[in-house]
Design a protein around this motif. Sequence first.
Motif, PDB file in Angstrom:
ATOM      1  N   CYS A  85      10.616   5.465  -1.714  1.00  0.00           N
ATOM      2  CA  CYS A  85      10.780   4.259  -2.368  1.00  0.00           C
ATOM      3  C   CYS A  85      11.785   3.649  -1.826  1.00  0.00           C
ATOM      4  O   CYS A  85      11.799   2.256  -1.553  1.00  0.00           O
ATOM      5  N   VAL A  86      13.054   4.317  -1.246  1.00  0.00           N
ATOM      6  CA  VAL A  86      13.892   3.972  -0.824  1.00  0.00           C
ATOM      7  C   VAL A  86      13.634   3.003   0.679  1.00  0.00           C
ATOM      8  O   VAL A  86      13.896   1.947   0.870  1.00  0.00           O
ATOM      9  N   LEU A  87      12.735   3.678   1.621  1.00  0.00           N
ATOM     10  CA  LEU A  87      12.225   3.309   2.748  1.00  0.00           C
ATOM     11  C   LEU A  87      11.284   2.216   2.495  1.00  0.00           C
ATOM     12  O   LEU A  87      11.376   0.977   3.450  1.00  0.00           O
ATOM     13  N   CYS A  88      10.565   2.378   1.539  1.00  0.00           N
ATOM     14  CA  CYS A  88       9.897   1.057   1.238  1.00  0.00           C
ATOM     15  C   CYS A  88      10.487  -0.214   0.824  1.00  0.00           C
ATOM     16  O   CYS A  88      10.177  -1.181   1.252  1.00  0.00           O
ATOM     17  N   SER A  89      11.448   0.245   0.280  1.00  0.00           N
ATOM     18  CA  SER A  89      12.561  -1.008  -0.118  1.00  0.00           C
ATOM     19  C   SER A  89      12.967  -1.652   1.020  1.00  0.00           C
ATOM     20  O   SER A  89      13.233  -2.712   1.149  1.00  0.00           O
ATOM     21  N   VAL A  90      13.402  -0.745   2.130  1.00  0.00           N
ATOM     22  CA  VAL A  90      13.827  -1.264   3.278  1.00  0.00           C
ATOM     23  C   VAL A  90      12.977  -2.092   3.736  1.00  0.00           C
ATOM     24  O   VAL A  90      13.126  -3.304   4.285  1.00  0.00           O
ATOM     25  N   VAL A  91      11.751  -1.633   3.973  1.00  0.00           N
ATOM     26  CA  VAL A  91      10.598  -2.422   4.540  1.00  0.00           C
ATOM     27  C   VAL A  91      10.371  -3.659   3.850  1.00  0.00           C
ATOM     28  O   VAL A  91      10.445  -4.860   4.479  1.00  0.00           O
ATOM     29  N   LEU A  94      10.308  10.499   8.213  1.00  0.00           N
ATOM     30  CA  LEU A  94       9.551  10.681   6.987  1.00  0.00           C
ATOM     31  C   LEU A  94       8.055  10.660   7.302  1.00  0.00           C
ATOM     32  O   LEU A  94       7.265  11.395   6.836  1.00  0.00           O
ATOM     33  N   VAL A  95       7.742   9.589   8.166  1.00  0.00           N
ATOM     34  CA  VAL A  95       6.397   9.342   8.603  1.00  0.00           C
ATOM     35  C   VAL A  95       5.644  10.788   9.215  1.00  0.00           C
ATOM     36  O   VAL A  95       4.565  11.104   8.753  1.00  0.00           O
ATOM     37  N   PHE A  96       6.399  11.210  10.008  1.00  0.00           N
ATOM     38  CA  PHE A  96       6.075  12.479  10.782  1.00  0.00           C
ATOM     39  C   PHE A  96       5.771  13.772  10.254  1.00  0.00           C
ATOM     40  O   PHE A  96       5.040  14.445  10.322  1.00  0.00           O
ATOM     41  N   ALA A  97       6.982  13.723   9.318  1.00  0.00           N
ATOM     42  CA  ALA A  97       7.012  14.903   8.426  1.00  0.00           C
ATOM     43  C   ALA A  97       5.766  15.062   7.375  1.00  0.00           C
ATOM     44  O   ALA A  97       4.979  15.933   7.414  1.00  0.00           O
ATOM     45  N   THR A  98       5.413  13.857   6.657  1.00  0.00           N
ATOM     46  CA  THR A  98       4.342  13.781   5.860  1.00  0.00           C
ATOM     47  C   THR A  98       3.352  13.903   6.574  1.00  0.00           C
ATOM     48  O   THR A  98       2.072  14.410   6.039  1.00  0.00           O
ATOM     49  N   PHE A 151      -0.178   7.431   2.180  1.00  0.00           N
ATOM     50  CA  PHE A 151       1.107   6.956   2.138  1.00  0.00           C
ATOM     51  C   PHE A 151       1.791   6.951   3.428  1.00  0.00           C
ATOM     52  O   PHE A 151       2.535   6.020   3.813  1.00  0.00           O
ATOM     53  N   TRP A 152       1.522   8.008   4.145  1.00  0.00           N
ATOM     54  CA  TRP A 152       2.318   8.109   5.700  1.00  0.00           C
ATOM     55  C   TRP A 152       1.778   7.208   6.437  1.00  0.00           C
ATOM     56  O   TRP A 152       2.131   6.609   7.281  1.00  0.00           O
ATOM     57  N   PHE A 153       0.135   7.023   6.277  1.00  0.00           N
ATOM     58  CA  PHE A 153      -0.425   6.191   7.080  1.00  0.00           C
ATOM     59  C   PHE A 153       0.041   4.526   6.896  1.00  0.00           C
ATOM     60  O   PHE A 153       0.290   3.899   7.744  1.00  0.00           O
ATOM     61  N   CYS A 154       0.247   4.230   5.761  1.00  0.00           N
ATOM     62  CA  CYS A 154       0.733   3.061   5.497  1.00  0.00           C
ATOM     63  C   CYS A 154       2.325   2.891   5.862  1.00  0.00           C
ATOM     64  O   CYS A 154       2.505   1.851   6.533  1.00  0.00           O
ATOM     65  N   LEU A 155       2.980   3.720   5.441  1.00  0.00           N
ATOM     66  CA  LEU A 155       4.645   3.758   6.059  1.00  0.00           C
ATOM     67  C   LEU A 155       4.651   3.653   7.577  1.00  0.00           C
ATOM     68  O   LEU A 155       5.441   2.871   8.164  1.00  0.00           O
ATOM     69  N   CYS A 172       0.888  -1.130  -0.099  1.00  0.00           N
ATOM     70  CA  CYS A 172      -0.003   0.142  -0.059  1.00  0.00           C
ATOM     71  C   CYS A 172       0.899   1.266  -0.069  1.00  0.00           C
ATOM     72  O   CYS A 172       0.646   2.209  -0.710  1.00  0.00           O
ATOM     73  N   ALA A 173       1.910   1.249   0.755  1.00  0.00           N
ATOM     74  CA  ALA A 173       2.817   2.432   0.738  1.00  0.00           C
ATOM     75  C   ALA A 173       3.648   2.593  -0.535  1.00  0.00           C
ATOM     76  O   ALA A 173       3.588   3.634  -1.093  1.00  0.00           O
ATOM     77  N   PHE A 174       4.020   1.505  -1.296  1.00  0.00           N
ATOM     78  CA  PHE A 174       4.426   1.802  -2.633  1.00  0.00           C
ATOM     79  C   PHE A 174       3.512   2.251  -3.669  1.00  0.00           C
ATOM     80  O   PHE A 174       3.556   3.307  -4.332  1.00  0.00           O
ATOM     81  N   ALA A 175       2.273   1.815  -3.349  1.00  0.00           N
ATOM     82  CA  ALA A 175       1.139   2.147  -4.490  1.00  0.00           C
ATOM     83  C   ALA A 175       0.852   3.510  -4.131  1.00  0.00           C
ATOM     84  O   ALA A 175       0.692   4.333  -5.022  1.00  0.00           O
ATOM     85  N   THR A 176       0.557   3.874  -2.953  1.00  0.00           N
ATOM     86  CA  THR A 176       0.091   5.229  -2.589  1.00  0.00           C
ATOM     87  C   THR A 176       1.330   6.361  -2.904  1.00  0.00           C
ATOM     88  O   THR A 176       1.220   7.520  -3.293  1.00  0.00           O
ATOM     89  N   ASN A 177       2.703   5.934  -2.601  1.00  0.00           N
ATOM     90  CA  ASN A 177       3.650   6.741  -3.075  1.00  0.00           C
ATOM     91  C   ASN A 177       3.974   7.128  -4.581  1.00  0.00           C
ATOM     92  O   ASN A 177       4.128   8.063  -4.893  1.00  0.00           O
ATOM     93  N   GLN A 178       3.577   5.966  -5.165  1.00  0.00           N
ATOM     94  CA  GLN A 178       3.678   6.231  -6.735  1.00  0.00           C
ATOM     95  C   GLN A 178       2.493   7.022  -7.114  1.00  0.00           C
ATOM     96  O   GLN A 178       2.650   8.132  -7.968  1.00  0.00           O
ATOM     97  N   TYR A 179       1.418   6.707  -6.614  1.00  0.00           N
ATOM     98  CA  TYR A 179       0.197   7.576  -6.997  1.00  0.00           C
ATOM     99  C   TYR A 179       0.344   9.176  -6.623  1.00  0.00           C
ATOM    100  O   TYR A 179      -0.244   9.752  -7.422  1.00  0.00           O
ATOM    101  N   THR A 180       0.649   9.194  -5.320  1.00  0.00           N
ATOM    102  CA  THR A 180       0.853  10.686  -5.141  1.00  0.00           C
ATOM    103  C   THR A 180       1.872  11.425  -6.017  1.00  0.00           C
ATOM    104  O   THR A 180       1.849  12.492  -6.422  1.00  0.00           O
ATOM    105  N   HIS A 181       2.877  10.614  -6.454  1.00  0.00           N
ATOM    106  CA  HIS A 181       4.131  11.308  -7.398  1.00  0.00           C
ATOM    107  C   HIS A 181       3.412  11.331  -8.449  1.00  0.00           C
ATOM    108  O   HIS A 181       3.586  12.614  -9.325  1.00  0.00           O
TER     109      HIS A 181
END
Length: 834
Positions: free
Chosen positions: A430-436, A491-495, A781-785, A171-180
Amino acid sequence: MTRTPGLMVPLLGLSLGLALSLPRAVATDCGSLGRVEQLAFAPAARTRWLAPRFRAPGPLDSLYGTVRRFLSLVQLNPFPSELIRALLNDPPSVKTDEVVRYEAGYVACAVIAGLYLLLVPITGLCFCCCRCRRRCGGRLKTEHKAMACERGTLMTFLLLTTLVLLIGMVCAFATNQYTHSQTGPSVKAVPETLLSLRGLVSDVPQELQAVAEQFSVPQEQVSKELDGVGENLGNIIHNRLKSTVYPVLASVHSLGQALQVSIDHLRALNATSVELQEGQQHLGAPLQAHREYLLTLLQESWCRGSCQGVLSRASALQLGADFSQVPSVDDVLHQLKGVPEANFSSMVQEENTTFNSLPLLVAMQTANVVKDLKKALAEQPEGVRMLAQEFPGSEAASRWSQALERLELHSRPYLQEVQRYETYRWILGCVLCSVVLLVVICNLLGLSLGICGLFAREDPSHSETKGEAGARFLMAGVAFSFLFAAPLILLVFATFLVGGNVQTLVCRSWESGELYEFADTPGNLPPSMNLSYLLGLKKNISVLQAYRQCKAGAVLWKVLQLNDSYNLDKHLDIKQYTRKFQQELQRFKVDVKDLDLLTPEARQDLEALQGSRLEKIHYGDFLVQIQKPVVKTDMEQLAQELEGLALAQNDSALRQQLQEEARELRSLYQEKVVPQESLVAKLNLSVRALESSAPNLQVNASNILGNVTYLKGELPAQTSLILRNATECFLTREMDYFSQYVAWVKEEVTQHIATCQPLSVALDNGHVILCDMMADPWNAFWFCLGWCTFLLIPSIIFAVKTSKYFRPIRKRLSSTSSEETQLFHIPRVTSLKL
């Protein structure tokens, strides 16, 4: 003159028909000009018309709703009207404690994020140090009976946690890409929206000018119909008068033919009478001589046979009719001398041609007026020409355009920065989602290898590499979790802080209408942001009410209350223009003097006939003589009787005399009497014809002269009346084209050009862009992340605990009969004990 009822009927019918036909000719049917065409106007093109935007329903909508509900729990405070007013009007007066009080939910979340940022890395550091000294984690030292249950429980929780992490990561990947993907179009839509709002008022004068130029459409249509108006009017006059003119011309033609026949009969009557009189003068003496001679012969004593019978017939051998007793027609012939002088057939044909060419005649006579009409038509009414120039919002439009232009120019750098930072955020996301994803992969590989290692322990010759590898993958996932926990939470708190405030402070109050109420409350907005000030209006308008009216399709005049300053009906008043057109149209005149119906010669003929007293001739006197025989006795029969009597005679001399007398009588009969009888028959035909036609001829001549004289005086007046009615119909028809233009302009200006619907569309689009297309996926995105970030903690705990069970056990239980011991028997450890 005595008129019989049979003669009065056609006269009354013709007169009544003429009297009724002329008034009917006045009632001109406007439909004879044809149907009024529907003009096609080109609508004013709005180059910056704003299309409504919307977000199509998708699979993430339920996620967006969950995030909104979560944010509504985080931010329970209402819209901070006082705080925003102070921030807009006097920023230094804003107190920090008020901001903190409003952002209490976010402050609590910030404390949680701070604790996470502090505790998780410290815990990870401590765990790392502990692992380096081999005091934390490691492997199990001894087996026990509950080990299988503990191991299964830990593996189950670790697997569940990993699956939830996987779902959150996807979901984080999807929302991150959709936001972008939505950021670029959304950022580009902002200047487009501002440009459309800018053109909402500033383009109205240009559009009004385009509408004013459409006045050429009815002008061209009227000009095209003016080209044939003369011929059309002529056709109308011709159609209205033909029911009157054609019968008169037909009666003139019939009368001319009857007049010619009557004149021929009259002349034949006169000539025949004279000839008969002359013939009787030459016939009387021979008849008298033959009579006396026969009387002498038949009275002789030696006459044998039926001499007495023949004698009585011979005594009647004398003239029967006396044509010297018939009345003289010399006076009538003198009156009709030279009649008919006119060629009625040629005259009627010429008059028919003249009448049928009336449309062309009218077209020629009205050509100059049509030329002047076109010249008057080419002008444009003052109100229409000034439709755009006198638009009252020119100064306000300039101020509106300048304000939006400044906003557009100032927003472009920020929008570019938004796009740039969004790119950084997308890369970091994308990097942090990759870490997850690495953590999830490590957990899944560790579980897979560890389970394989557990099952391999049943083989006495197995190695511990699979279990060891599984444990190492789990610890690698733990290492990644500790290592990237800090950037993840940051990143989660900032967004979260940005997206959450946009949702709770802007989007939520936008949907509820609190933003509009805030803008409508006096004193909340600085003067430079006041809508009435920007539009240059004397009255304050409600933003919320204007939005609702615009959304309902209200016109700009109603919303901005421009009726007092811009009178549209006054600008569309074309009465002066049409009055001038009407005055020019009333100059139409038609001269029908060429339509005489009777030439002077024909009139003289009819007047001569009328004064000839043809009907006064005593035709009965002629008939009295005609009915008498030319000779009282039948000379042919007398000759036969003489021949028969001659055969009965004994005396040859008498016999010869009687035969000679019979021959002479036959000869006289053939030479004198038979021509006389032919002349009598001819005279009878002429007398009978004149007796029956003369009364009608006189009456018809008088009637036609009266009707023609009446028409000669009435036709110009009737033609003028028909022309006036037809021109009124034509004027009404042409004014209908201008009425179509006026109606179209009113509809175009009030429903299309001057509609403020783009304002409501722009506001709705702004809400869609900011809230639906950017804020919702951003917050998702931040919710899923964040979901993944906080799930790293149980993932770490379960991974560390589970990894112990995958490594080799140093000691096992002493009871070898236990199923558990047998199940997890490790040969290498047993051999050492032996």
